[in-house]
Design an enzyme around this catalytic site. Structure first.
Site, short mmCIF file in Angstrom:
data_model
loop_
_atom_site.label_atom_id
_atom_site.label_comp_id
_atom_site.label_asym_id
_atom_site.label_seq_id
_atom_site.Cartn_x
_atom_site.Cartn_y
_atom_site.Cartn_z
N HIS A 219 -0.89 -0.63 37.86
CA HIS A 219 0.05 -0.93 36.19
C HIS A 219 1.22 -0.25 36.37
O HIS A 219 2.12 0.01 35.28
CB HIS A 219 -0.69 -0.39 35.32
CG HIS A 219 -1.74 -1.75 34.43
ND1 HIS A 219 -3.01 -2.24 35.45
CD2 HIS A 219 -2.15 -2.01 33.30
CE1 HIS A 219 -3.48 -2.61 35.12
NE2 HIS A 219 -2.99 -2.92 33.83
N SER A 223 2.16 -6.02 38.68
CA SER A 223 1.67 -7.19 40.36
C SER A 223 2.37 -7.25 41.01
O SER A 223 3.63 -7.57 40.58
CB SER A 223 0.79 -7.95 39.42
OG SER A 223 -0.53 -7.43 38.31
N LYS A 247 -7.22 -17.52 33.09
CA LYS A 247 -7.54 -18.40 34.65
C LYS A 247 -8.80 -17.70 35.47
O LYS A 247 -9.02 -18.13 36.30
CB LYS A 247 -6.31 -18.25 35.64
CG LYS A 247 -5.76 -18.55 36.67
CD LYS A 247 -4.43 -19.04 37.13
CE LYS A 247 -4.24 -19.01 38.49
NZ LYS A 247 -2.55 -19.70 38.59
N ASP A 248 -8.69 -16.31 34.96
CA ASP A 248 -9.73 -15.42 35.83
C ASP A 248 -11.04 -16.20 35.47
O ASP A 248 -12.01 -15.89 35.98
CB ASP A 248 -9.73 -14.07 35.69
CG ASP A 248 -8.77 -13.02 36.63
OD1 ASP A 248 -8.30 -14.01 37.38
OD2 ASP A 248 -7.87 -12.52 36.12
N GLU A 291 -25.68 -5.94 59.20
CA GLU A 291 -25.55 -7.73 57.86
C GLU A 291 -23.85 -7.61 58.81
O GLU A 291 -23.13 -7.63 59.44
CB GLU A 291 -25.10 -6.68 56.44
CG GLU A 291 -27.23 -6.49 55.99
CD GLU A 291 -27.44 -7.74 55.83
OE1 GLU A 291 -27.80 -8.17 56.55
OE2 GLU A 291 -27.95 -7.79 54.69
#
Length: 429
Positions: A219, A223, A247-248, A291
């Site tokens: 922040h 972004s 959108k998320d 894994e």
């Protein structure tokens, strides 16, 4: 990120005004993920993976806390306690599968998040701290996942713990004492299981704390975006809510569809069948494999088969495996190109695709037996991996001729129609 055009939080009634004066939590949320947080208007779906990673962490913590209520960290009953969860606890099978497959989902979205950072050079100034904290989060994730893999106390759990902790024994002088300290003895047993369980329970909360720092650091500069061009005017941004919350939300819906399909129709697809056999220190599995999300680094570890002068091959493999991640810390200074986005760097883009293929090859070799031709392929792929970050990336940064960048984010969205750009961005006139 502080912009003069950011929407200011205004309490709607007396209660919210009183709360804003005493504990400004609504203001904090509004400014962090609400209409008070301006975000570049051109973010694509590659910017969804940060939110998805946060959702996966919450999913892992919630399912993990419930599972911990029924798990017994004792070598004599750990395997049976997992079977008890699967068979006798109400919805225990779903919780266990949700947790196990949630770890794989977490790594999928984090790997995509990292590769997005590679392509769009999200590590460049002024966002170096965001990137560095992200690498710390990834290291903590790997430690947490390894310890979680040990807890079912099956054959792969036991022998995985023995192999991975045995790596510390390769460190001269202090290696064996560190290995014995980690295990609480000379081999994985009750002490190791208790320690791994405690740390596996604790580390997700540490990860959550580092994620808060990660978001806080985000922040400050704001972004990044697909063009790599910084925000110049109000027309370059939109409020985070409702545009990117919607959108998320869509991205989360797609993610949940895929996740639930795996959870209900192929919950053991990513696991190893040997882990449904109780741990037996007297029976070594034919093929010890971690894994899937560790496979590229496991391939690098196994790529070293001969001593190098006075340095044992095992120590070389351990150093290379850890260096494969530690080199990411130096990316902000290895990549000196003034252009961020791979969309405007044609030569960089080609080598980026080669890197993706190289890591996929390493992943395949890491899951394959330690035999030819997989060992030789691992050696070649490991060599290219380090060559990319330490030689190719700095060289490309210095010799590459980038393509022209758009003047602004608005121009990148609306095109080069001068009148459209000026209408959306009067300040450019």
């Amino acid at each position: 990120m502080s912009f003069p055009w950011a929407n200011e939080y205004k309490p709607g009634n007396g209660l919210t005004q009183w709360l804003d004066e005493k504990l400004p939590l609504p203001r904090f949320v509004y400014n962090a993920v609400g209409a008070g947080y301006p975000v570049p208007r051109n973010l694509n779906y590659m910017w969804n993976f940060g939110v998805l990673a946060g959702f996966c962490l919450v999913l892992q913590i919630v399912t993990g806390v419930v599972l911990a209520m029924h798990y017994a960290a004792n070598a004599g009953v750990a395997f049976d306690s997992v079977e008890h969860i699967m068979r006798d606890v109400n919805w225990g099978w779903m919780l266990r599968y949700a947790h196990a497959n949630g770890a794989s989902a977490f790594f999928v979205v984090v790997y995509l998040h990292i590769f997005r950072g590679f392509f769009y050079s999200s590590y460049k100034a002024p966002r170096e701290m965001i990137w560095l904290l992200g690498v710390v989060i990834f290291l903590l994730m790997m430690a947490t996942a390894f310890m979680g893999y040990v807890l079912p106390w099956g054959q792969m759990s036991f022998w995985g713990a023995k192999v991975i902790t045995g790596l510390f024994g390769a460190i001269p002088l202090i290696g064996v004492p560190i290995q014995e300290w980690l295990l609480g003895g000379f081999a994985p047993d009750n002490a190791a299981l208790n320690r791994f369980f405690s740390l596996h329970f604790l580390l997700p909360f540490v990860i959550a704390g580092v994620i808060i720092l990660h978001i806080w650091a985000l922040h400050i500069p704001g972004s990044s975006n697909p063009t790599g061009v910084e925000v110049k005017t109000k027309s370059d941004t939109v409020p985070f809510h409702p545009y990117y919350t919607a959108k998320d939300g869509f991205g989360l819906g797609v993610f949940l569809l895929i996740y639930c399909a795996v959870l209900f129709f192929g919950p053991n697809a990513l696991g190893h069948p040997d882990n449904y056999i109780p741990a037996n220190p007297l029976s070594t599995p034919a093929h010890i494999v971690p894994e899937w999300y560790f496979w590229p680094f496991y391939a690098i570890l196994r790529a070293f088969t001969s001593d190098f002068f006075f340095i044992p091959a095992k120590l070389m493999g351990v150093l290379a495996m850890f260096s494969a991640i530690l080199v990411w810390f130096f990316l902000p200074w290895l990549d000196t190109s003034p252009v961020r986005s791979g969309h405007y760097r044609p030569l960089f883009r080609k080598f980026f695709y080669l890197l993706v293929i190289d890591i996929l090859v390493l992943g395949y070799c890491g899951g394959a037996p330690a035999a030819e031709p997989f060992v030789m392929i691992s050696q070649l792929a490991s060599m290219y991996y380090f060559l990319h970050f330490l030689v190719i990336l700095p060289l490309v940064s210095s010799i590459e001729k980038p393509e022209p960048l758009p003047f602004s984010i608005t121009e990148a969205v609306l095109g080069k129609d001068e009148s459209a750009v000026l209408n959306a961005n009067p300040a450019a006139a």
